[in-house]
Design a protein around this motif. Structure first.
Motif, PDB file in Angstrom:
ATOM      1  N   LEU A   1      62.766  93.276   6.920  1.00  0.00           N
ATOM      2  CA  LEU A   1      63.963  92.883   7.662  1.00  0.00           C
ATOM      3  C   LEU A   1      63.528  92.262   8.983  1.00  0.00           C
ATOM      4  O   LEU A   1      62.984  92.940   9.856  1.00  0.00           O
ATOM      5  CB  LEU A   1      64.857  94.103   7.911  1.00  0.00           C
ATOM      6  N   ARG A   2      63.774  90.978   9.129  1.00  0.00           N
ATOM      7  CA  ARG A   2      63.402  90.260  10.348  1.00  0.00           C
ATOM      8  C   ARG A   2      64.619  89.772  11.131  1.00  0.00           C
ATOM      9  O   ARG A   2      64.610  89.749  12.352  1.00  0.00           O
ATOM     10  CB  ARG A   2      62.511  89.055   9.998  1.00  0.00           C
ATOM     11  N   ASP A   3      65.657  89.362  10.417  1.00  0.00           N
ATOM     12  CA  ASP A   3      66.866  88.838  11.040  1.00  0.00           C
ATOM     13  C   ASP A   3      68.057  89.553  10.411  1.00  0.00           C
ATOM     14  O   ASP A   3      68.404  89.298   9.256  1.00  0.00           O
ATOM     15  CB  ASP A   3      66.957  87.323  10.821  1.00  0.00           C
ATOM     16  N   ILE A   4      68.680  90.444  11.155  1.00  0.00           N
ATOM     17  CA  ILE A   4      69.744  91.277  10.603  1.00  0.00           C
ATOM     18  C   ILE A   4      70.928  90.443  10.130  1.00  0.00           C
ATOM     19  O   ILE A   4      71.583  90.777   9.139  1.00  0.00           O
ATOM     20  CB  ILE A   4      70.181  92.333  11.640  1.00  0.00           C
ATOM     21  N   ALA A   5      71.187  89.335  10.798  1.00  0.00           N
ATOM     22  CA  ALA A   5      72.340  88.510  10.433  1.00  0.00           C
ATOM     23  C   ALA A   5      72.102  87.681   9.176  1.00  0.00           C
ATOM     24  O   ALA A   5      73.061  87.299   8.498  1.00  0.00           O
ATOM     25  CB  ALA A   5      72.708  87.583  11.597  1.00  0.00           C
ATOM     26  N   ARG A   6      70.833  87.412   8.833  1.00  0.00           N
ATOM     27  CA  ARG A   6      70.558  86.448   7.761  1.00  0.00           C
ATOM     28  C   ARG A   6      69.785  87.014   6.565  1.00  0.00           C
ATOM     29  O   ARG A   6      69.823  86.415   5.485  1.00  0.00           O
ATOM     30  CB  ARG A   6      69.781  85.250   8.322  1.00  0.00           C
ATOM     31  N   ASP A   7      69.084  88.103   6.743  1.00  0.00           N
ATOM     32  CA  ASP A   7      68.195  88.582   5.676  1.00  0.00           C
ATOM     33  C   ASP A   7      68.961  89.403   4.636  1.00  0.00           C
ATOM     34  O   ASP A   7      68.871  90.638   4.572  1.00  0.00           O
ATOM     35  CB  ASP A   7      67.048  89.408   6.267  1.00  0.00           C
ATOM     36  N   ASP A   8      69.700  88.708   3.784  1.00  0.00           N
ATOM     37  CA  ASP A   8      70.514  89.374   2.769  1.00  0.00           C
ATOM     38  C   ASP A   8      69.678  90.229   1.816  1.00  0.00           C
ATOM     39  O   ASP A   8      70.086  91.332   1.417  1.00  0.00           O
ATOM     40  CB  ASP A   8      71.292  88.339   1.955  1.00  0.00           C
ATOM     41  N   ASP A   9      68.508  89.717   1.437  1.00  0.00           N
ATOM     42  CA  ASP A   9      67.721  90.411   0.419  1.00  0.00           C
ATOM     43  C   ASP A   9      67.248  91.782   0.890  1.00  0.00           C
ATOM     44  O   ASP A   9      67.127  92.715   0.088  1.00  0.00           O
ATOM     45  CB  ASP A   9      66.523  89.554   0.004  1.00  0.00           C
ATOM     46  N   ALA A  10      66.947  91.925   2.181  1.00  0.00           N
ATOM     47  CA  ALA A  10      66.485  93.224   2.686  1.00  0.00           C
ATOM     48  C   ALA A  10      67.564  94.293   2.498  1.00  0.00           C
ATOM     49  O   ALA A  10      67.276  95.423   2.105  1.00  0.00           O
ATOM     50  CB  ALA A  10      66.098  93.110   4.160  1.00  0.00           C
ATOM     51  N   PHE A  11      68.811  93.929   2.741  1.00  0.00           N
ATOM     52  CA  PHE A  11      69.895  94.895   2.572  1.00  0.00           C
ATOM     53  C   PHE A  11      70.174  95.165   1.087  1.00  0.00           C
ATOM     54  O   PHE A  11      70.479  96.297   0.703  1.00  0.00           O
ATOM     55  CB  PHE A  11      71.151  94.395   3.280  1.00  0.00           C
ATOM     56  N   ALA A  12      70.032  94.133   0.258  1.00  0.00           N
ATOM     57  CA  ALA A  12      70.199  94.327  -1.179  1.00  0.00           C
ATOM     58  C   ALA A  12      69.106  95.235  -1.735  1.00  0.00           C
ATOM     59  O   ALA A  12      69.357  96.057  -2.624  1.00  0.00           O
ATOM     60  CB  ALA A  12      70.199  92.984  -1.897  1.00  0.00           C
TER      61      ALA A  12
END
Length: 427
Positions: free
Chosen positions: A246-257
């Motif tokens: 996770l590098r960019d909380i607003a853009r890194d969709d895959d990390a949250f998935a």
């Protein structure tokens, strides 16, 4: 921010007259190089061995006399020191912490005793623990270049050759106000905390920090495997897939998935891995999945398990991968995902229930390069994950070229008792 570059973060929580005071240094084993592994952790131990004002061990005695508790911990990404105290004693522990930032003493005799304690700690927590040995071998195999391949406590040979000068050089290089973040959480006033921080830390000059090179990991070109032979009751296997951090909380969709995928597999009592492999198919006695994208360096998604009688580690490996393939092929339903996200988000909220838990979350976010201001955004992003995103990451990141497999091959367990550790606390 103090003028010398030290960051101060205050979390006011007035439910009880207590305070968690933490100093986080943004340096850990990731900043070490071959031949110096374990230095960051060794310095953590030496931070309790006296300053120009305090005798060895007196720091801890002072905190205890104030009615508080204290300790420290070193990770791959940072080293942190904390005190939990009644709110009126905050200034006293802040003065103690400021003192050892710059006035630490490096006595050869104290170091000689403490390095023996550290070596025994390594024996007790790694060399005598088969699962820990497998995890250590896994990291050393998965990462070819990145310093995450080295254990935080250090390789035994490096510990045996470490000098007090090595530890002093580490302190001189990294322990500076402009490489430190103070987190104070509890029944405090932010303006008063800032004034105290200015009083005790503001007078220290900043240092010129020489940041280490990234040592980016080269592409992996196929499955990596490692086998560990050690005395153990049961075999064990762990699969590690290289996935995005996770590098960019607003853009890194895959990390949250990936976070949600981990919860689908192992996020609650009836999650997929345990329901299928332990209770239904009975091919495993224990299984798990884990992922955390919060780190300075690369991260991995882990699947692990202990096979049941009649099942080999090779067979369990296939069963674990089959559960990922099933999600990649069939996806997850809205109903299942809603249940999983409810559990996952509840866990995120519950860990903030204590003032210390809140301080921990703030500090770990900051040390990884993220902002404490985005903590609530993480929950919003987890809540927004869709079934399609979970299926997509299951399809995208679990191929052979991302995989390292570590297997424990049990040897007979003897009744020989380990030698008692030397005097001194294991931190």
């Amino acid at each position: 921010m103090l003028k010398n570059g030290m960051k101060i973060i205050v979390n006011e929580d007035h439910r009880a007259p207590t305070v968690a005071h933490m100093i986080w240094y943004r340096t850990g084993s990731v900043d070490e190089r071959n031949g110096t592994t374990g230095t960051a952790h060794a310095l953590e131990h030496m931070m309790f061995k006296g300053t120009k004002k305090l005798k060895p061990g007196e720091f801890s005695k002072r905190v205890a006399q104030l009615g508080g508790r204290e300790n420290a911990f070193t990770s791959r990404d940072y080293t942190a020191y904390f005190q939990q105290i009644e709110k009126s004693k905050l200034e006293a522990v802040m003065a103690l912490e400021a003192d050892r930032m710059v006035n630490l003493q490096f006595d050869k005799t104290e170091f000689a005793k403490e390095i023996r304690v550290i070596m025994e700690e390594r024996r007790l927590r790694t060399d005598d623990q088969p699962i820990a040995m497998v995890q250590e071998a896994l990291a050393a195999t998965a990462y070819a270049a990145h310093p995450y391949r080295n254990p935080v406590i250090g390789w035994m040979d490096d510990l045996q050759h470490m000098t007090v000068g090595d530890v002093k050089a580490w302190h001189d290089a990294w322990y500076a106000p402009n490489n430190a973040t103070m987190v104070v959480s509890g029944d405090v006033d932010a303006r008063q905390v800032h004034a105290l921080a200015e009083k005790y830390f503001g007078r220290y000059p900043q240092k010129t920090l020489t940041r280490t090179r990234p040592q980016n990991e080269p592409p992996q070109l196929g499955i990596k495997r490692v086998t560990v032979k050690a005395p153990a009751e049961n075999p064990y296997v762990v699969l590690a897939f290289k996935v995005p951090a996770l590098r960019d909380i607003a853009r890194d969709d895959d990390a949250f998935a990936l976070d949600v995928l981990s919860a689908v597999l192992d996020g609650y009592d009836n999650a997929r891995l345990a329901a299928k492999l332990v209770r239904t198919d009975r091919v495993a006695n224990d299984v798990g999945a884990s992922y955390s994208g919060i780190a300075r360096g690369p991260v991995m998604f882990l699947l692990d398990g202990v096979p049941a009688a009649g099942t080999t580690t090779e067979q369990l490996e296939k069963h674990l991968r089959a559960e990922i393939t099933r999600i990649a092929t069939e996806g997850v339903s809205e109903t299942e995902l809603k249940r999983v996200k409810t559990q996952l988000i509840a866990g995120q909220i519950y860990k903030r229930d204590s003032v210390f838990g809140q301080a921990m979350e703030i500090g770990s976010m900051e040390m990884s390069g993220l902002s404490y201001k985005d903590i609530d955004l993480i929950i919003e992003r987890l809540r927004a994950v869709t079934p399609q995103q979970v299926q997509s990451v299951a399809q995208k990141y679990f191929g052979d070229d991302a995989l390292t497999v570590a297997t424990l091959l049990p040897l007979p367990v003897t009744d020989k008792k380990p030698a008692p550790p030397p005097a001194g606390p294991l931190r």
